[in-house]
Scaffold this motif. Structure first.
Motif, short mmCIF file in Angstrom:
data_model
loop_
_atom_site.label_atom_id
_atom_site.label_comp_id
_atom_site.label_asym_id
_atom_site.label_seq_id
_atom_site.Cartn_x
_atom_site.Cartn_y
_atom_site.Cartn_z
N GLY A 99 39.38 41.20 22.31
CA GLY A 99 39.14 40.21 21.31
C GLY A 99 37.79 39.70 20.89
N TYR A 100 36.88 40.64 20.96
CA TYR A 100 35.41 40.23 20.53
C TYR A 100 34.81 41.27 19.55
N GLY A 101 33.92 41.08 19.02
CA GLY A 101 32.96 42.09 18.08
C GLY A 101 31.88 41.47 17.59
N PHE A 102 31.25 42.08 16.64
CA PHE A 102 29.87 41.95 16.09
C PHE A 102 29.83 41.69 14.61
N ILE A 103 29.24 40.78 13.86
CA ILE A 103 29.05 40.73 12.59
C ILE A 103 27.81 40.95 12.27
N LYS A 104 27.24 41.93 11.38
CA LYS A 104 25.78 41.81 10.82
C LYS A 104 25.57 41.00 9.63
N ASP A 105 24.70 39.94 9.80
CA ASP A 105 24.40 38.89 8.94
C ASP A 105 23.61 39.72 7.65
#
Length: 149
Positions: A99-105
């Motif tokens: 239930g988690y991840g990363f977003i690249k701005d």
């Protein structure tokens, strides 16, 4: 009381000491007479290991304030303007099981943590999303994450 007796050995030792002193003084006088007028017989070694007659330039001193120990930390606090603005980015990693991840701005190219509780709809890797940033316990966290259509 009797007076001290001077033996033959004592006289010989004193005579030898006096001769050594006179020889030393004579050698010193000869050295002074034969020495250069400069009186400076130093040989200097530069930073490359070469010998020279001229002294090296004085080294620059390092100030204690200029020394940085460790790596500088990223600014812990974020400006209110940065938190309030809506940003867009791409989901680079998302684990459905955990239930988690990363977003690249898109603007700052910074990787921002996102949790499934902060999303309005399901997201997968590669989705173009809009989000806001909030300060989390371990750094910036994305909230109000929505898939851009």
């Amino acid at each position: 009381m009797g007076r001290s007796q001077e033996t033959y050995n004592k006289k010989e030792r004193e005579k030898k000491k006096l001769q050594k002193k006179e020889a030393k003084a004579k050698r010193k006088a000869e050295r002074q007479a034969n020495s250069d007028s400069t009186g400076d017989n130093f040989t200097y070694v530069d930073k490359f290991g070469n010998f020279s007659d001229t002294p090296p330039p004085p080294a620059e001193k390092t100030k204690a304030e200029d020394i940085i120990i460790g790596t500088p930390k990223k600014e812990d606090r974020m400006d209110e303007e940065e938190l309030a603005t809506e940003r867009s980015g791409v989901v680079t990693f998302f684990n459905d099981g955990k239930g988690y991840g990363f977003i690249k701005d898109k603007v700052s190219q910074e990787s921002i943590f996102v949790h499934v509780n902060n999303t309005t709809e399901t997201i997968i890797e590669g989705n173009l999303v809009t989000f806001e940033i909030e300060k989390g316990p371990k750094g910036p966290t994305a909230v109000n994450v929505a898939v851009k259509r």
